[in-house]
Structures are given as C-alpha cells and as structure tokens.
Design an enzyme around this catalytic site. Structure first.
Site, PDB file in Angstrom:
ATOM      1  N   HIS A  77       0.826  -1.213   0.000  1.00 63.54           N
ATOM      2  CA  HIS A  77       0.000   0.000   0.000  1.00 63.54           C
ATOM      3  C   HIS A  77       0.858   1.259   0.000  1.00 63.54           C
ATOM      4  O   HIS A  77       0.515   2.251  -0.648  1.00 63.54           O
ATOM      5  CB  HIS A  77      -0.953  -0.022   1.195  1.00 63.54           C
ATOM      6  CG  HIS A  77      -1.924  -1.157   1.134  1.00 63.54           C
ATOM      7  ND1 HIS A  77      -3.013  -1.162   0.279  1.00 63.54           N
ATOM      8  CD2 HIS A  77      -1.942  -2.356   1.769  1.00 63.54           C
ATOM      9  CE1 HIS A  77      -3.657  -2.304   0.406  1.00 63.54           C
ATOM     10  NE2 HIS A  77      -3.032  -3.044   1.297  1.00 63.54           N
ATOM     11  N   ARG A 109      -0.142   7.665 -10.204  1.00 62.26           N
ATOM     12  CA  ARG A 109      -1.392   6.981  -9.875  1.00 62.26           C
ATOM     13  C   ARG A 109      -2.251   7.790  -8.914  1.00 62.26           C
ATOM     14  O   ARG A 109      -3.409   8.111  -9.190  1.00 62.26           O
ATOM     15  CB  ARG A 109      -1.067   5.622  -9.252  1.00 62.26           C
ATOM     16  CG  ARG A 109      -2.204   4.958  -8.484  1.00 62.26           C
ATOM     17  CD  ARG A 109      -1.633   3.929  -7.518  1.00 62.26           C
ATOM     18  NE  ARG A 109      -2.656   3.213  -6.777  1.00 62.26           N
ATOM     19  CZ  ARG A 109      -3.118   3.598  -5.591  1.00 62.26           C
ATOM     20  NH1 ARG A 109      -2.672   4.722  -5.042  1.00 62.26           N
ATOM     21  NH2 ARG A 109      -4.024   2.874  -4.964  1.00 62.26           N
ATOM     22  N   GLY A 161     -12.300  -2.519  -3.594  1.00 61.52           N
ATOM     23  CA  GLY A 161     -10.884  -2.773  -3.372  1.00 61.52           C
ATOM     24  C   GLY A 161     -10.246  -1.558  -2.729  1.00 61.52           C
ATOM     25  O   GLY A 161      -9.256  -1.030  -3.237  1.00 61.52           O
ATOM     26  N   ASP A 213     -13.265  -4.159   0.790  1.00 64.52           N
ATOM     27  CA  ASP A 213     -12.021  -4.861   0.498  1.00 64.52           C
ATOM     28  C   ASP A 213     -12.091  -6.257   1.091  1.00 64.52           C
ATOM     29  O   ASP A 213     -12.561  -6.443   2.213  1.00 64.52           O
ATOM     30  CB  ASP A 213     -10.806  -4.116   1.063  1.00 64.52           C
ATOM     31  CG  ASP A 213      -9.538  -4.489   0.302  1.00 64.52           C
ATOM     32  OD1 ASP A 213      -9.040  -3.643  -0.473  1.00 64.52           O
ATOM     33  OD2 ASP A 213      -9.054  -5.627   0.466  1.00 64.52           O
ATOM     34  N   GLU A 266     -18.738  -9.778  -4.671  1.00 67.57           N
ATOM     35  CA  GLU A 266     -19.721 -10.737  -5.158  1.00 67.57           C
ATOM     36  C   GLU A 266     -20.407 -11.494  -4.036  1.00 67.57           C
ATOM     37  O   GLU A 266     -21.455 -12.125  -4.264  1.00 67.57           O
ATOM     38  CB  GLU A 266     -19.048 -11.756  -6.086  1.00 67.57           C
ATOM     39  CG  GLU A 266     -18.470 -11.156  -7.359  1.00 67.57           C
ATOM     40  CD  GLU A 266     -17.025 -10.709  -7.193  1.00 67.57           C
ATOM     41  OE1 GLU A 266     -16.369 -10.487  -8.230  1.00 67.57           O
ATOM     42  OE2 GLU A 266     -16.567 -10.559  -6.036  1.00 67.57           O
ATOM     43  N   GLU A 325      -9.212   1.206  -7.904  1.00 67.08           N
ATOM     44  CA  GLU A 325      -7.891   1.100  -8.520  1.00 67.08           C
ATOM     45  C   GLU A 325      -7.621  -0.388  -8.656  1.00 67.08           C
ATOM     46  O   GLU A 325      -7.066  -1.021  -7.778  1.00 67.08           O
ATOM     47  CB  GLU A 325      -6.850   1.780  -7.640  1.00 67.08           C
ATOM     48  CG  GLU A 325      -5.546   2.103  -8.402  1.00 67.08           C
ATOM     49  CD  GLU A 325      -4.617   0.909  -8.517  1.00 67.08           C
ATOM     50  OE1 GLU A 325      -4.892   0.019  -9.364  1.00 67.08           O
ATOM     51  OE2 GLU A 325      -3.635   0.863  -7.777  1.00 67.08           O
ATOM     52  N   GLU A 377      -3.998 -10.115 -12.155  1.00 63.51           N
ATOM     53  CA  GLU A 377      -4.732 -10.151 -10.884  1.00 63.51           C
ATOM     54  C   GLU A 377      -6.223 -10.356 -11.104  1.00 63.51           C
ATOM     55  O   GLU A 377      -6.941 -10.733 -10.202  1.00 63.51           O
ATOM     56  CB  GLU A 377      -4.517  -8.896 -10.027  1.00 63.51           C
ATOM     57  CG  GLU A 377      -3.076  -8.714  -9.589  1.00 63.51           C
ATOM     58  CD  GLU A 377      -2.894  -7.501  -8.704  1.00 63.51           C
ATOM     59  OE1 GLU A 377      -3.900  -6.939  -8.236  1.00 63.51           O
ATOM     60  OE2 GLU A 377      -1.738  -7.115  -8.478  1.00 63.51           O
TER      61      GLU A 377
END
Length: 562
Positions: free
Chosen positions: A201, A210, A236, A258, A287, A306, A315
């Site tokens: 992170h 970014r 996320g 997350d 989900e 992101e 990923e």
C-alpha cells in the site's frame, strides 16, 4: 508531451389474546392456549397505504420495497427503543427506501427521545410492536451457527498470534497484518493475503502518477457535481485513501469494500480522520456481499476502484469492479476510471538497458558463468522500467477497454499488430503498457478520448491536498467536468506498474522501416485464474531498396504473466 498511438425495529410483545381450553381452565401456569393475534399493519413507508394482514406481512412488503428491517436492526445493532425511533423517523420525515439506504445507523435521531412520540395515524401500528430482539434470539437458539463458531475461532487464533508475537518481539500490529483471512481460500487466499501488509500500500500510494490522478479527478471543483452529496462505492479500497478523497470531496456516503484484512486498517484510518459518519467499510468480496449491500442496488452515483495490475489485466480484479457496476451503479453513474487502453511497441537495448541485462547478468557472476540460470527467461513476461530510448517502433493499440460497457468478465483477446521499426538495431522483444482515462461524462466512445497525458500531475495542480483530517473541499462547483488521464508508458514518469516486456528467444536484426507483424493472444491462465497466458505470433516483413519483398517464417512464443 504526447506520444503517437496508432489505434487498431419497543420490546413490547405484539397484541395477544388468551384462548381458554376445553375445560375452561385459565390457570396462570398454562400457556398452551396463548396465541398471537393477527393485527392489520401498515408497511414502513408512508407512501404505501396498503393495510397488511399482520406485522410480519408488513415487514416482508417493506423488504420487497428495498428495505430489509430485520437486516438493518441486526446490522446496526439497534435496541428496542432505537427501532421505534427509526420507524417513527422514517414515517415522520417521509423517507424513501433510497433515503434509508443512505443511512449509516449512527444518525442522531436514533438517540433522540422526541422520535418516541407517536406519528399521527400510526399510534396503534403493529410494526412498532414487533420484538426484533426476540426474533433474532429465536432464530439463533439451539446450536451456535457455523459463522459464529468461525468468528470465535478467528478471535482465539488471533489472540494466540498476539501472544506469540509478544514472546518473539514482533509488534502486535505486524502480527495482525500478516494474518491471512480465513474467509479466503485457494488462489484468493494468497491474493488477498498479499494485500494485508504495509509495503504494497505504501508502494501504490507513493506512486504519484497513480495517486495524484485519482485525487485530481475526485477533488477538482469541476467534478464536484459528480461527488458532492452523492453515494460513492470504492471497490478494493485498500488503505482507504480513495474513499477518504471522496469524503473530502463532499460525498454523502462512501461504501468502501475490500476482501483483504487491510479492511480493518481502512476502518481505523476512517475513524482516525473523523469520517466515520461518511465512510462505511465492508470486509469481503463484492460478489459475496449482496445481502449486506442490498440497500445500495442501483443507488450508487460514483464507482471508483484502482483495479489495474501489471500488464493491466494481471490479478483479474476487473470482473469484480464490473460486477459492482452492473449491480450497484445507477444508469447515469460515473465509473472512475472509465477507459483503459493497452499498447505494444518494439524495444531494443543500448548496452546498459534492463532487457539484455536479464541475460547479461549471468555471463559473469563474480567470475563465474551461469548460463543455466537464463533458462525460462523468455517464457515469463518481465516487469521492468524500460527507458524511452529503448522504444524503436510506433506504438499500437492492442485492446481498448470501455469500462462502462464492457462485459462483466475477465477480458481475453486476440489482436493483430504491425510495428514499423524506426532504427537499425537489434529488437530484443516487445514492450506493453496501458493508458487510463477518467471521464466526467458517461458512455463516451473510445474514439473521442482526448490524448493521454504523459507529463506527471504536480501536487500544486490538485485541489484539497492542503486540507487535513475531516476537512471538506468548499470550492464552488463549476459543473464543467474535468477529464484526467495518465500513462504507464516509457514516455511518462515511471509508475509502480512499470512496463511488461516479452523477450524474444532470438533478437531480430532490424533496420529502419522494417515491419514486425503478428498477433497477440491474451487469455486467463488455466492454472491460476488471476494469472495470464500470452502468445505472440510474429514475423518480419522487410522491403529492400529494390522493392524485393522477403517474408520470414512466422514464429510463436508463449509467455506467462504472473
């Protein structure tokens, strides 16, 4: 600078009556005849004037209207009086299901005794007399549920970890960070576990290309109309930085999600900065949170994530974002980012570059030659910082991703390419990168995207960075809309994504004007759904000065992106 791209609910029981048994015995010790009466009841929302046959039927009707009372009482841990205050407030203020969806359970009216006063027309309403606490107690009686047992096991396990950490001198914080979610299994266990620690992170947030791109789009006064007073979802969320930006931009509510243990840290970051009344953190895969997030279906105004990985698609997080888009984002909602494009170019090495170094390193290792260590180097894609000077052809688009309309699955594609070499030099392989756009309007076709910005955004260009804690941007919204873009190419400032290099087994002796033609095939790996398999089919097309055309045999190389 631009580079050229060629595009291919009072705990009182409900009213009841005692029914005498056949012998007329009404003994105080006999409760077998005690039955609940069926009391006609209105649903929660005042615009529903239907009289339902029982409180239970009214609760079910309210659920069908998008508000699950039982779930809210449980989620917010409301006591009997808070349930009454909540129901009365909804009716008194004439809230809708959408309004309730934006509540957090922390609003002041939950503790305001003024809300215990009856609402005219609802004084004897059965909904107020339901005992939600008793319902929950009854549903949980008997054996402890599996979920509760798992929770207890996790707590016990974590306590043991902390005790061990103290013995060996590891901080309790680090011990908590290193634990892998027991909810994640198989491939996802490793994937989500990798996002539980500090370093990844810090690396991402330190990537100014970014982070400042997201910050500029979210905090710009020109885009304030997209976020101020709106409902935002952050898929996320990681450390929570983007959720905090959205809260600072004036969002009414931010749903941060997350699946990693980092969600616990994100929640702590939200509290530390005074945004607990705005940001609510959910831990789990998007989900698998349908029940908890039911109130937000079709209600999100702004969806940020992101999700991008190496070679953009590594990923395989994009399908989760697209799932959230289809289920929660309203029709005219904004997706940030909204578009991505993957590009490809030929690359050389001018002697001290990173491409050839992968092989050259093993030529002399403190005086020893180790060629066996180069085995497999051309079978795995390399993530490297490639210099601008190493690009020796035009750049072509190999995949456009209009995220607002893209099918909710992992993108796979086969794209032809034709690269024209600009120098006479050995071509060691092909290099790929991606560009990203944040557009303030919906459904913009990819052919109308502005040129991608290559010079890095400076902190001075981003509004609100001088604020701290829970301060909110107060600039007057302009409503103009501001597009933001960034590149991960060698033509811009290097990012943590770097570039993806596909090295040829045998370099191509190229000269200016030579064409490298072929196809690139990109598919999800059969061994690991989060990895990618890439095939590159290529040949050279060399036109000599005498116009004699010579076409070499087409070669095929297989690569893993992992």
């Amino acid at each position: 600078m631009e580079y050229r791209v060629e595009k291919e609910a009072d705990a009182c029981p409900a009213k009841a009556q005692f029914v005498a048994d056949d012998a007329g015995n009404e003994s105080d010790d006999d409760f077998e005849g005690w039955v609940e009466s069926e009391q006609p009841t209105r649903a929660l929302f005042v615009d529903d004037t239907t009289l339902y046959p029982s409180p239970e039927a009214a609760v079910e009707a309210t659920k069908d209207q998008g508000c699950d009372l039982r779930e809210l009482v449980s989620k917010w841990k409301l006591d009997s009086f808070q349930v009454i205050r909540f129901i009365n407030h909804v009716r008194r203020a004439k809230l809708t299901a959408a309004d309730v969806a934006n509540l957090t359970g922390q609003e002041g009216f939950f503790d305001d005794d003024q809300e215990l006063k009856p609402v005219p027309g609802f004084e004897e309403d059965g909904l107020l007399q339901l005992d939600f606490d008793q319902e929950e107690s009854n549903s949980e009686s008997g054996e402890t549920s599996l979920a509760e047992e798992l929770t207890l096991l996790r707590r016990a396990y974590q306590e043991l970890r902390m005790q061990y950490a103290e013995r060996v001198g590891v901080s309790s914080e680090d011990a908590a960070t290193q634990s892998v979610s027991m909810a994640s299994t198989g491939e996802d266990s490793h994937y989500f576990g990798s996002y539980a620690g500090h370093d990844i992170h810090q690396t991402m947030i330190s990537d100014s290309v970014r982070t400042l791109s997201y910050a500029q789009f979210i905090l710009s006064p020109d885009n304030a109309h997209l976020l101020r007073g709106k409902t935002v979802m952050d898929v996320g969320c990681g450390s929570g930085i983007l959720s905090l930006f959205c809260a600072r931009a004036g969002a009414k509510q931010v749903i941060a999600i997350d699946a990693s243990d980092v969600a616990l840290r994100a929640e702590a970051n939200v509290m530390q900065n005074g945004f607990s009344d705005v940001i609510r953190v959910y831990r789990g895969k998007i989900e698998e949170l349908d029940t908890q997030l039911h109130a937000y279906v079709g209600q999100v105004d702004f969806l940020v994530s992101e999700w991008m990985g190496y070679f953009l698609l590594y990923e395989s997080m994009l399908p989760s974002v697209l799932y959230a888009r289809d289920r929660y984002l309203r029709k005219e909602g904004i997706l940030a980012p909204s578009h991505c494009r993957m590009l490809l170019a030929a690359a050389t090495d001018h002697g001290d570059g990173v491409l050839n170094e992968r092989f050259r390193f093993w030529d002399n290792v403190y005086g020893f030659s180790m060629p066996s260590m180069t085995k497999g180097l051309t079978e795995e894609a390399a993530t490297e910082e490639v210099e601008q000077a190493a690009i020796v052809s035009n750049a072509v688009s190999i995949c456009d991703l209009p995220l607002e309309t893209l099918a909710a699955k992992q993108p796979e594609f086969i794209t032809p390419f034709e690269l024209k070499c600009t120098e006479t030099c050995p071509v060691f392989g092909l290099v790929a990168w991606f560009d990203t756009w944040f557009m303030p309007s919906c459904r913009l076709p990819t052919d109308r995207l502005p040129a991608c910005r290559t010079d890095p955004i400076q902190p001075s260009e981003v509004d609100g960075l001088q604020l701290s804690g829970n301060q909110i941007c107060e600039q007057q919204p302009t409503g103009k809309g501001r597009a933001v873009s960034f590149t991960t190419s060698p033509f811009g400032k290097q990012t943590h994504w770097k570039q993806t290099a596909f090295l040829f087994k045998t370099p191509i002796d190229a000269h200016a004007g030579m064409l490298i033609k072929g196809e690139i095939h990109v598919h999800a790996s059969q061994d690991n759904q989060r990895e990618l398999d890439v095939e590159i089919h290529y040949e050279t097309d060399d036109q000599s000065e005498t116009n004699e055309k010579r076409v070499k045999s087409r070669l095929v190389q297989l690569f893993s992106v992992r």
